[in-house]
Design an enzyme around this catalytic site. Structure first.
Site, mmCIF file in Angstrom:
data_model
loop_
_atom_site.group_PDB
_atom_site.id
_atom_site.type_symbol
_atom_site.label_atom_id
_atom_site.label_comp_id
_atom_site.label_asym_id
_atom_site.label_seq_id
_atom_site.Cartn_x
_atom_site.Cartn_y
_atom_site.Cartn_z
ATOM 1 N N THR A 187 -9.942 -65.504 69.034
ATOM 2 C CA THR A 187 -10.632 -66.004 70.228
ATOM 3 C C THR A 187 -9.842 -65.489 71.415
ATOM 4 O O THR A 187 -8.642 -65.230 71.293
ATOM 5 C CB THR A 187 -10.604 -67.542 70.266
ATOM 6 O OG1 THR A 187 -9.235 -67.951 70.319
ATOM 7 C CG2 THR A 187 -11.250 -68.140 69.037
ATOM 8 N N LYS A 438 -17.128 -83.375 86.943
ATOM 9 C CA LYS A 438 -17.339 -84.821 86.887
ATOM 10 C C LYS A 438 -17.269 -85.397 88.283
ATOM 11 O O LYS A 438 -16.191 -85.565 88.829
ATOM 12 C CB LYS A 438 -16.275 -85.468 85.992
ATOM 13 C CG LYS A 438 -16.701 -85.543 84.561
ATOM 14 C CD LYS A 438 -15.878 -86.590 83.820
ATOM 15 C CE LYS A 438 -16.067 -86.386 82.333
ATOM 16 N NZ LYS A 438 -14.821 -86.214 81.615
HETATM 17 P P1 ADP Z 1 -14.431 -66.258 74.251
HETATM 18 O O1 ADP Z 1 -15.488 -66.525 75.281
HETATM 19 O O2 ADP Z 1 -13.307 -67.235 74.320
HETATM 20 O O3 ADP Z 1 -14.093 -64.833 74.134
HETATM 21 P P2 ADP Z 1 -16.411 -66.624 72.246
HETATM 22 O O4 ADP Z 1 -17.102 -65.343 72.474
HETATM 23 O O5 ADP Z 1 -16.234 -67.099 70.877
HETATM 24 O O6 ADP Z 1 -14.998 -66.584 72.832
HETATM 25 O O7 ADP Z 1 -17.111 -67.714 73.141
HETATM 26 C C1 ADP Z 1 -17.864 -68.751 72.633
HETATM 27 C C2 ADP Z 1 -18.343 -69.620 73.755
HETATM 28 O O8 ADP Z 1 -19.165 -68.885 74.645
HETATM 29 C C3 ADP Z 1 -19.216 -70.747 73.304
HETATM 30 O O9 ADP Z 1 -18.459 -71.831 72.835
HETATM 31 C C4 ADP Z 1 -19.973 -71.080 74.582
HETATM 32 O O10 ADP Z 1 -19.217 -71.875 75.452
HETATM 33 C C5 ADP Z 1 -20.141 -69.733 75.209
HETATM 34 N N1 ADP Z 1 -21.480 -69.208 74.931
HETATM 35 C C6 ADP Z 1 -21.831 -68.332 73.985
HETATM 36 N N2 ADP Z 1 -23.147 -68.062 74.045
HETATM 37 C C7 ADP Z 1 -23.645 -68.799 75.066
HETATM 38 C C8 ADP Z 1 -24.943 -68.979 75.649
HETATM 39 N N3 ADP Z 1 -26.010 -68.318 75.213
HETATM 40 N N4 ADP Z 1 -25.057 -69.847 76.678
HETATM 41 C C9 ADP Z 1 -23.999 -70.522 77.145
HETATM 42 N N5 ADP Z 1 -22.763 -70.384 76.660
HETATM 43 C C10 ADP Z 1 -22.577 -69.541 75.633
#
Ligand code: ADP
Length: 541
Positions: A187, A438
């Site tokens: 991540t 918030k």
């Molecule tokens: P990082 O952003 O830390 O590189 P990830 O690609 O695994 O890691 O990110 C996942 C996060 O991205 C999800 O938990 C969510 O918050 C956000 N995310 C992914 N797809 C969407 C979407 N279609 N709409 C809103 N948020 C999204």
């Protein structure tokens, strides 16, 4: 005693995907824009042969089953060969995001204990910078032919094509337990150190199957598919597996991800289907609109990674491109939900259809989800109640790599996202829990605010962050990057919100910036913005 089924128990292995593509779609093309500057073309048959040679080459280097092999590479055919050659041989393909800070790259390579690291020429300076900090790496392999190798480098290098040329391809893909580790992604670690998600052959093959389904991403052999999402961002959302699995033509855009270059490739290769984060489509849309262009074949795209702004969905639609809004995360391989309309939605007015498409969608088979309150009680699916989104399924993480603490709660993985689910099962993310604002104890969805702002004609990108307020604790501040040459005032923007969101959701202030920082995966970096604006005084505060 249970009566056992009597069907062949063939393990679900990643090598079976490329074997299938080579045998049944052998002549189908893979086109790659190379760092050498040209377009490279070959077929699934060629790809499978060279993947076998690569498997032989890493064995010759001493890589054994379970060993990690790193990559720092763009989307290209050599990277694809590493995906198959490394995982297919029983080793672990570890894609490292080269856009991270060098210290993070070194941390990740060391944490994973990568034995070898394969890299594209673009990343030679990065490799020269981190190599001294990665003593465990036995060799750095530049993904290039002999003629493009640097005359001298600060690190001893191996040449990819030399490794391939030394092998005869006389190699049979080994059969082993489908639960064997296949690949590793970290991540991006916006807080704390990056954490590793270690996928298995089984989880990857199941994820590829499910994501190819018509109501998921809907990949077909008739498609020409160009993943803009990088192969270092959660395995390009599984497309390097699901595209060969369905036998579609694959187009890999390399390092050139600007609007003009991507558009050129779309047209030249007759791309029908693509996938990427919203910021990529901003660039492409700007190029297409500014030059009055049209898409001849491109008809649908997956947008995920962060919320697809409604204005973007509309702009793509006007160009004949359907948006498939999708949601997932590294810990989920990544796909969890995708948004496709049901048959009965076809009769709805366009505006109502669009409202549905703005949601992140329904789960694909294999994943289950629920929303819970602070005490872990499941909340209703009424489209209004929002809570922490929890998921489970065979391609959802159980443990982080080399970390014994279980992240699970009652057997579910807490995603860190806050969402609603409507009676039809369409999930909508209101926020990442750490981005929620918030105000006086009530939640304001930063995504909703950003979506409104993004629809304003003068706005290129907008991020909504919380700002300290003496009375309400937090109030929203809108950080805006204007389109080049466009003008808009703070007052005009705030007025634009009237009637579009509840009055108390309207941001207290607007801050104009020349640049919104992006993360290594192309998302707005709100953590950094919050730091940047931590001493900001709202006018009414
Ligand atoms: P990082 O952003 O830390 O590189 P990830 O690609 O695994 O890691 O990110 C996942 C996060 O991205 C999800 O938990 C969510 O918050 C956000 N995310 C992914 N797809 C969407 C979407 N279609 N709409 C809103 N948020 C999204």
């Amino acid at each position: 005693m249970a009566l056992m089924g009597q069907m062949m128990s063939e393990p679900l292995l990643i090598s079976s995907i490329i074997k299938h593509a080579a045998r049944h779609y052998g002549g189908t093309e893979i086109v790659s824009r190379r760092t050498e500057g040209d377009l490279h073309r070959y077929t699934y048959r060629d790809c499978e042969l060279r993947s076998r040679k690569l498997a032989q080459a890493i064995a010759a280097l001493g890589v054994q089953s379970g060993d990690r092999v790193g990559t720092l590479a763009w989307n290209g055919y050599r990277h694809l060969e590493i995906y198959y050659g490394v995982s297919g041989s029983g080793a672990v393909c570890h894609t490292v995001n080269p856009r991270l800070f060098p210290e993070q790259v070194a941390y990740i390579i060391n944490h994973a204990e990568d034995q070898y690291v394969f890299f594209d020429a673009t990343f030679l300076p990065l490799v020269e910078g981190v190599a001294a900090h990665c003593p465990g790496v036995k060799g750095w392999v530049m993904m290039s032919d002999r003629s493009h190798m640097p005359a001298q480098a600060k690190v001893p290098l191996l040449c990819y094509e030399d490794l391939i040329d030394a092998q005869d391809g006389n190699y049979t893909w080994p059969q082993f337990d489908e639960n064997t580790a296949s690949s590793l992604c970290y991540t991006s670690g916006t807080t704390g150190n990056p954490k590793g998600a270690l996928y298995s052959h089984r989880s990857t093959v199941l994820h590829s199957y499910a994501s190819a389904l018509p109501d998921a991403l809907g990949c077909s052999a008739r498609d020409v598919i160009l993943p803009v999402v990088p192969m270092f961002h959660v395995n390009a959302w599984g497309l390097p597996y699901s595209v060969p699995l369905v036998g579609a033509k694959l187009v890999l855009p390399g390092a050139k991800l600007d609007g003009a270059s991507v558009y050129e490739l779309f047209e030249k290769e007759k791309v029908t289907f693509s996938a990427g984060v919203p910021t990529v489509w901003l660039g492409l849309l700007q190029h297409v609109q500014a030059n009055n262009l049209k898409f001849s074949t491109f008809n649908r795209t997956v947008i995920g990674g962060s919320a697809a702004p409604p204005a973007m969905i509309r702009a793509l639609k006007a160009l004949g491109v359907e948006t498939i809004h999708a949601w997932g995360m590294t810990e989920m391989s990544p796909l969890g939900t995708s948004c496709r309309l049901l048959a009965r939605h076809e009769e709805l007015p366009e505006a109502e259809q669009q409202k549905i498409q703005e949601k992140q969608g329904r789960v694909i088979y294999g994943v289950d989800m629920k929303i819970v309150d602070g005490d872990g009680n499941e909340l209703p699916w009424d489209g209004k109640a929002f809570g922490d989104l929890h998921v489970r399924g065979p391609w959802v993480i159980e443990h982080y790599y080399r970390n014994d603490a279980s992240p699970l709660v009652d057997g579910w993985f807490p995603t860190g996202d806050v969402a609603t689910i409507d009676p039809d099962g369409y999930m909508q993310i209101t926020d990442r829990s750490k981005d929620v604002i918030k105000s006086g104890g009530e939640w304001i969805s930063s995504i909703d605010i950003e979506n409104v702002a993004a629809a304003h004609p003068a706005v290129h990108m907008a991020a909504c962050i919380s700002c300290y307020h003496p009375k309400w604790d937090e109030r929203p501040l809108l950080v805006v990057m204007k389109k080049p040459g466009a003008e808009v005032t703070r007052e005009e923007l705030l007025k634009y919100f009237e009637g579009k969101v509840a009055k108390w959701w309207i941001p207290d202030d607007v801050a104009f910036v020349t640049e919104i920082p992006l993360t290594a995966t192309g998302k707005m970096q709100k953590l950094k913005l919050r730091e940047q604006f931590k001493d900001y005084r709202l006018p009414a505060a």
